[in-house]
Each structure stands twice: as C-alpha cells, then as structure tokens.
Design a protein around this motif. Structure first.
Motif, PDB file in Angstrom:
ATOM      1  N   UNK A   1       0.830  -1.204   0.000  1.00 51.51           N
ATOM      2  CA  UNK A   1       0.000   0.000   0.000  1.00 51.51           C
ATOM      3  C   UNK A   1       0.865   1.256   0.000  1.00 51.51           C
ATOM      4  N   UNK A   2       0.562   2.170  -0.927  1.00 53.87           N
ATOM      5  CA  UNK A   2       1.214   3.485  -0.892  1.00 53.87           C
ATOM      6  C   UNK A   2       0.546   4.359   0.169  1.00 53.87           C
ATOM      7  N   UNK A   3       1.305   5.289   0.726  1.00 57.46           N
ATOM      8  CA  UNK A   3       0.726   6.197   1.712  1.00 57.46           C
ATOM      9  C   UNK A   3       1.355   7.579   1.562  1.00 57.46           C
ATOM     10  N   UNK A   4       0.600   8.592   1.966  1.00 56.53           N
ATOM     11  CA  UNK A   4       1.106   9.957   2.076  1.00 56.53           C
ATOM     12  C   UNK A   4       0.633  10.527   3.402  1.00 56.53           C
ATOM     13  N   UNK A   5       1.570  10.884   4.245  1.00 57.54           N
ATOM     14  CA  UNK A   5       1.266  11.463   5.552  1.00 57.54           C
ATOM     15  C   UNK A   5       1.741  12.914   5.553  1.00 57.54           C
ATOM     16  N   UNK A   6       0.866  13.826   5.935  1.00 59.67           N
ATOM     17  CA  UNK A   6       1.190  15.253   5.901  1.00 59.67           C
ATOM     18  C   UNK A   6       1.247  15.830   7.306  1.00 59.67           C
ATOM     19  N   UNK A   7       2.303  16.566   7.590  1.00 54.39           N
ATOM     20  CA  UNK A   7       2.489  17.160   8.906  1.00 54.39           C
ATOM     21  C   UNK A   7       1.390  18.175   9.194  1.00 54.39           C
ATOM     22  N   UNK A   8       0.801  18.099  10.381  1.00 56.54           N
ATOM     23  CA  UNK A   8      -0.261  19.028  10.787  1.00 56.54           C
ATOM     24  C   UNK A   8       0.300  20.223  11.573  1.00 56.54           C
ATOM     25  N   UNK A   9       1.580  20.149  11.940  1.00 55.53           N
ATOM     26  CA  UNK A   9       2.228  21.252  12.663  1.00 55.53           C
ATOM     27  C   UNK A   9       3.739  21.096  12.556  1.00 55.53           C
ATOM     28  N   UNK A  10       4.453  22.121  12.928  1.00 51.70           N
ATOM     29  CA  UNK A  10       5.915  22.022  12.996  1.00 51.70           C
ATOM     30  C   UNK A  10       6.265  21.103  14.161  1.00 51.70           C
ATOM     31  N   UNK A  11       6.959  20.042  13.880  1.00 56.38           N
ATOM     32  CA  UNK A  11       7.286  19.088  14.949  1.00 56.38           C
ATOM     33  C   UNK A  11       8.262  18.066  14.380  1.00 56.38           C
ATOM     34  N   UNK A  12       8.557  17.041  15.146  1.00 53.89           N
ATOM     35  CA  UNK A  12       9.409  15.970  14.660  1.00 53.89           C
ATOM     36  C   UNK A  12       8.622  14.653  14.662  1.00 53.89           C
ATOM     37  N   UNK A  13       9.069  13.705  13.863  1.00 50.71           N
ATOM     38  CA  UNK A  13       8.469  12.367  13.791  1.00 50.71           C
ATOM     39  C   UNK A  13       9.486  11.376  14.341  1.00 50.71           C
ATOM     40  N   UNK A  14       9.112  10.673  15.409  1.00 53.39           N
ATOM     41  CA  UNK A  14      10.027   9.702  16.012  1.00 53.39           C
ATOM     42  C   UNK A  14       9.633   8.260  15.703  1.00 53.39           C
ATOM     43  N   UNK A  15       8.378   8.052  15.260  1.00 50.37           N
ATOM     44  CA  UNK A  15       7.944   6.682  14.972  1.00 50.37           C
ATOM     45  C   UNK A  15       6.708   6.711  14.100  1.00 50.37           C
TER      46      UNK A  15
ATOM     47  N   UNK B   1      11.913   5.116  14.702  1.00 49.84           N
ATOM     48  CA  UNK B   1      13.031   5.551  13.868  1.00 49.84           C
ATOM     49  C   UNK B   1      14.267   5.769  14.742  1.00 49.84           C
ATOM     50  N   UNK B   2      15.419   5.397  14.233  1.00 46.46           N
ATOM     51  CA  UNK B   2      16.649   5.576  15.007  1.00 46.46           C
ATOM     52  C   UNK B   2      16.933   7.055  15.220  1.00 46.46           C
ATOM     53  N   UNK B   3      16.585   7.876  14.218  1.00 48.66           N
ATOM     54  CA  UNK B   3      16.792   9.314  14.320  1.00 48.66           C
ATOM     55  C   UNK B   3      15.494  10.012  13.932  1.00 48.66           C
ATOM     56  N   UNK B   4      15.002  10.897  14.809  1.00 48.34           N
ATOM     57  CA  UNK B   4      13.745  11.595  14.551  1.00 48.34           C
ATOM     58  C   UNK B   4      13.866  12.504  13.326  1.00 48.34           C
ATOM     59  N   UNK B   5      12.741  12.677  12.622  1.00 47.94           N
ATOM     60  CA  UNK B   5      12.683  13.556  11.453  1.00 47.94           C
ATOM     61  C   UNK B   5      12.165  14.923  11.877  1.00 47.94           C
ATOM     62  N   UNK B   6      12.946  15.980  11.675  1.00 46.78           N
ATOM     63  CA  UNK B   6      12.522  17.342  12.000  1.00 46.78           C
ATOM     64  C   UNK B   6      11.789  17.923  10.780  1.00 46.78           C
ATOM     65  N   UNK B   7      10.486  18.200  10.928  1.00 46.73           N
ATOM     66  CA  UNK B   7       9.659  18.591   9.782  1.00 46.73           C
ATOM     67  C   UNK B   7       8.809  19.819  10.105  1.00 46.73           C
ATOM     68  N   UNK B   8       8.293  20.443   9.047  1.00 45.40           N
ATOM     69  CA  UNK B   8       7.440  21.610   9.155  1.00 45.40           C
ATOM     70  C   UNK B   8       6.013  21.260   8.738  1.00 45.40           C
ATOM     71  N   UNK B   9       5.080  22.098   9.153  1.00 43.21           N
ATOM     72  CA  UNK B   9       3.694  21.907   8.758  1.00 43.21           C
ATOM     73  C   UNK B   9       3.596  21.909   7.228  1.00 43.21           C
TER      74      UNK B   9
END
Length: 609
Positions: A482-496, A552-560
C-alpha cells in the motif's frame, strides 16, 4: 503473546525504487491509500500434524503429576516413583496393562493434573487395574500436544518371554504398521582356544542378543504407536459429529489452505491459561463491543445457528445463546475449551451450545451456520494469522448470505512525535549505572514496541493502508502492498510510525464505505457497531491491543505541510506464518524546500514475532 516486537532497519538510496512506486494523492485525515493485494501462488495442499514425528521427539518428557521436565522417560518414571509414590513401570508389569491401558493411564494422570488443584502434591498413588478410566477411550486422546511419554514408555520395559536379556520375536506383535521386522542375527561360528576367549565370545553373543532385543522392541513400539495414532485420529478428529444434530449435515471437505503452524503448538498452548483470557475479558472496549452488537441485534441471532471460531472461555457463545440463537457450535484447539465446557454448563447453556475441539481447517461440523462470530484480531490486526482460520470457516460452513461478526476491519497508519520509545529502547544503553553498553543497541535497534500512544503526540493525518471486508477477502489477499502519504499538521518531529486497526459489525455483512469513520456518532448514524484500537484520550477507551510503533533511530525534523510519501509492505513470515514481515520505504517531500536541506528517506524492515 509478546509485547516486544522485533524490528530491523536498513537504509536505501535507490531513486529508481522510489520512482517505481505508485504516487499517492491522499490528503484527507481518514482515507484509504491505494494498495494492491498479493495473490501469489496456490495454497499448499494441507498437512497433517500427526505426521510431525520430529516435533514430538523434540519435546522433553514431563512428570505425570507435577510440572517438572526431565531429559528422558526413565528419569520421569524414576521421579514419579520417588516423589509421588507411583512406579508406572512396575504397575504396568504387575497389572498386565497392555499398550492401550498404558496410554489411557498416562492421559488420565495428565488430565487429573490439569483438573485437580494440588494434584502435583500427590505423595502416594496406586491403581488396581480395575479402574473405569483404563477402558475409557476418551483417554486415548493425548492431553499434552507433544507428550513424548506416549511413544517411549515401552522402550523401558522388556516384554514377556525374556531370558538373559533376549526377547523371542515370535512373542512380540510385529508388522502391525506395515514395518519390516528386524532380521534375525546371522552368527559367524568362531572357535575358541582359551577360557578367556570363550568368556569374551559369550559376552559378545549376549551383547548381540540384547541389541537385537532392543531392535525388536523398538519395532514393536513403532508399530503399536502407528496404530494408536491412526486410532486416535479416526476417533477424535475425523468423526467429530454431533449425533443429536437436527440440522442438515455439512458435506464440506477439510480445507486445503495451509494452516499456520508453530513449533510445539506454542500458539494454541499460549491460550490454555486463564490469565490471558482474563486480560482479554477485562478489555471492556473489546468485550462490550461484541456484547452490544449481539444484544442490540437479537433479531439477527434469534433462531439461528452460530459458529464461534476460537471460543476461548465461551463468552461470545453465551452472548449468542442468550440473544436467542437456536444452536451455537463452539470450536477451539486449546485446553481452554475444557474450562469453557464447564462455564457453559454452569450457566445452563449446554442444551444450546456444543463444543468441538480441533482446528477449524480440519474439523467436521454437523451443519452449515448462519453467523460466524470470532475474536481473532492480533497486534497490528494480522499478527497470529487467526483471520486465515476464520476465512476458512466462512468458506466451509457459512450459508450463502450469512454474516461474519465482525464484518470489516481496517489497518490505519500515522506518526507520533513521542520519543519515549526511543529513549527506552536505544538511549538507555548509553548509560547503564555509569557504564556504556553500545553493543547492546545492535539488536535493540531491531525492536519495535507495542504500547499506548498519546493522541496529543500524533503529528500527521491518518490513512488506511488496508481495508478488509471479511465477507469477500481471501487468505492470499492478507499479504498486501500500500502506498501512503502522511502530511504534517504542525511544525514538529516524527520519532515513529504508528499502526492500529478499527473494527466494524454490520447487520447484513455489507461493506462499510471508506468515508465512514469509527466515532460513536458515525456508528449510530449508520446503524453500525464497532470500536477502534487507536490512540484515545481516556483509560476506559484503551484496548489490550494498544498500538504498534515502528521507531526511527533518528527523529525527522519537519514543518507543517511537509509530506512523508512511501510504500508499506506486509507479508507472512515464510518460516512462521503466524508472524509478519513488514517493510516501510519512505522519503520526505518538503513543502518549502531550501538549498542544503538534508535528504530524508529510508528503507526499513520490521518483524512482528
């Protein structure tokens, strides 16, 4: 069931692999990703776990009275004599107990140990040889799935007619199983010239005779045990038909679907104890979800024949009986079914509910059924592969137009910013009482966690990566991409990444549209019942399934507005079909890309064991 799940992670940089993936256009908070079902190959043509002699031989024998395990049958019987005052071999010899009497005796004591509190404290036990259980064929059925005592006790006793350690093969039943008898000894005439030579030759002859006696004894045991296995299989697995059945007898043949196997029947044995069932019954979301569906739709159950697959303690069967079902057939292959039998009798439902022990893929039932109920869901929904068995039951026993409860499930996928899982599993080894233990991270990096996620930590939308309409989905379709697209709802990081599932019950078995959610308002508006195992705000809404984290071994720092685009792969493990091999391939697409931004992508492998 383990709350610690194995995970592995590897990086991948192939742009071709990403370009080959289908592009997803999902942006809603609760929508389905595109996916394709894997329909690889034909299912293998069944198997017979009575043929798994290697598995039986591997099990160390267990005491007849207590839980102690010993390396050999001899040590078991010596322990029984010393600790419990029962000399099995002497009793067998003195009372002239034959092979089948001995089998019944072993299984009788096994059953007593299960049923009678304090039986392990027995200090003195004796029999007269006139006991009823020695003639009762129900004790031919093995109480322990892999009871090595059942096929090795004969090796410890030399039969009648022995003389100086030699057993006359004419006194031993042979060929019962079509096995070739050991050939008599061919002796070479040897002349001796001294007393010492004569003595050594005599010892050699005696050793040869003892070896031949052992070979004959082994042949006899093999023949008898082959006959015993065939007899038990015919009596207890191939003829499980309710003589009092008033419904039309089902002509369905045993399924040819490969039954998920586990070594030493760990899966079924794990459900034999009360504590795991108490944990599930204490899950109010789960248990009341089934109860409310059944009680709020009594008109569906009234006068119908219901099949409960994996009945456990019998709770769902009793819900159905109380709702007015004319007949309930309850199937389980775990020892818990014996307690379910007592529960059903204690509550006065024995005239409505009949219990059948065995695997649904192999068992014969007296009739087709109108409704199948089953609580089959595992971690990440598909762990333990019990849905495979429910689908087999559907194809074998459900009448056209019949209903499965639940009727539909969905696996959902999102992300969390909670780093406590990373701290607990990875960073812990940086400082253990003042010492560094970095080498311990090697395996820990491959672990994921089944635990609760706070809804406040969810930082993207949620998508469906697998929709499972139970009325029509196939066993092969449970492997998926299955393909997926997840979009950030706020400035934050993704750890898992986070996975969980939702469950629906319908009155007619029809599919639940993808735009229908699991909230109480939506369920009521669409006349549905159901529940979620996703992140919730109150303790009362949590389930024992929790959520599955892919850390995730290293969190992803992302923007909204940034997107994580990828593909999710789910397949049964080829060595253990009850386990899952999972793969997440992803890359980050930034809403406002800047020169020098780190390229974020990975190819991760996870394992649910």
């Amino acid at each position: 069931m383990s709350n610690r799940i194995l995970q592995g992670a590897t990086s991948g940089d192939s742009k071709a692999a990403f370009n080959a993936r289908r592009q997803s256009t999902i942006s809603q908070a609760y929508t389905q990703s595109e996916y394709s079902e894997s329909e690889f190959g034909e299912q293998d043509n069944g198997w017979d776990d009575w043929e798994d002699e290697e598995g039986m031989a591997a099990a160390d024998p267990k005491c007849l009275f207590c839980a102690e395990i010993f390396p050999s049958a001899k040590e078991v019987f010596d322990h029984c004599t010393a600790a419990h005052g029962f000399n099995f071999l002497k009793a067998r010899h003195d009372l002239h107990l034959d092979f089948y009497h001995s089998i019944r005796l072993i299984n009788y004591l096994r059953q007593q140990a299960l049923d009678i509190a304090g039986f392990e404290q027995t200090a003195q036990f004796a029999i007269t040889g006139k006991e009823d259980f020695l003639k009762d064929d129900k004790y031919l059925r093995p109480v322990l799935e892999d009871d090595s005592l059942l096929f090795c006790f004969e090796d410890l006793e030399i039969g009648d007619g022995e003389e100086n350690g030699f057993v006359d093969p004419t006194l031993i039943a042979g060929g019962a199983a079509g096995l070739d008898m050991p050939k008599p000894l061919a002796r070479e005439e040897i002349a001796t010239t001294t007393e010492l030579e004569a003595k050594l030759l005599k010892q050699l002859r005696q050793a040869e005779e003892r070896l031949f006696a052992v070979e004959v004894q082994l042949h006899n045991t093999e023949a008898q045990f082959e006959e015993y296995r065939a007899r038990v299989k015919e009596s207890f697995f191939d003829t499980l038909v309710d003589d009092g059945a008033k419904s039309v007898v089902s002509e369905a043949e045993p399924s040819t679907v490969v039954v998920p196997q586990d070594e030493n029947n760990y899966y079924f044995n794990s459900y034999a104890h009360s504590d795991i069932h108490q944990q599930m019954l204490n899950d109010r979301v789960r248990t009341e979800g089934y109860r409310d569906y059944i009680y709020e739709n009594k008109d569906i159950f009234k006068g119908k024949v219901v099949l409960d697959v994996g009945c456990g303690t019998g709770i769902l069967s009793m819900f159905a009986a109380k709702a007015g079902a004319a007949r309930v057939l309850s199937v389980d292959n775990s020892d818990i079914i014996e307690k379910a039998r007592q529960n059903i009798k204690e509550n006065g439902f024995e005239d409505v509910i009949t219990l059948h022990r065995g695997k649904i893929e192999e068992i014969k039932l007296p009739c087709k059924v109108d409704i199948i109920i089953s609580e089959w869901m595992g971690y990440f929904l598909l762990y333990e592969a019990m849905l495979d068995s429910v689908l087999v039951a559907r194809d074998r026993f459900l009448v056209p137009g019949g209903i499965l409860a639940p009727s539909q499930t969905r696996i959902l996928f999102t992300t969390t910013s909670d780093e406590s899982f990373l701290d607990d599993s990875i960073h812990y080894w940086n400082d253990v009482y003042g010492f560094k233990m970095s080498t311990m991270k090697e395996n820990v990096l491959r672990e994921a966690v089944v635990d609760f996620v706070s809804p406040e930590t969810i930082v993207t939308n949620t998508v469906t990566i697998k929709d499972l309409p139970h009325q029509t989905i196939t066993v092969a379709g449970l492997d998926f991409v299955s393909d997926f697209t997840l979009e950030m709802s706020r400035d934050d990081h993704v750890s898992a990444f986070v996975g969980y599932f939702d469950t629906w019950f319908t009155r007619d078995g029809k599919d639940v549209p993808l735009d229908v959610g699991i909230s109480k308002e939506e369920l009521k508006a669409n006349q549905l019942n159901g529940f979620t195992t996703g992140p919730v705000y109150t303790r009362s809404e949590e389930t024992h399934w929790k959520q599955t984290m892919f850390v995730l071994e290293k969190a992803l720092e992302l923007k909204k507005g940034d997107q994580i685009c990828g593909t999710f792969y789910c397949n049964k493990n080829h060595m253990n079909p009850r386990a899952l091999d999972l793969r997440i391939v992803y890359e980050v697409k930034r809403k406002e890309a800047k020169e020098g931004d780190e390229e974020l992508k990975a190819d991760l492998m996870f394992y649910l064991r």
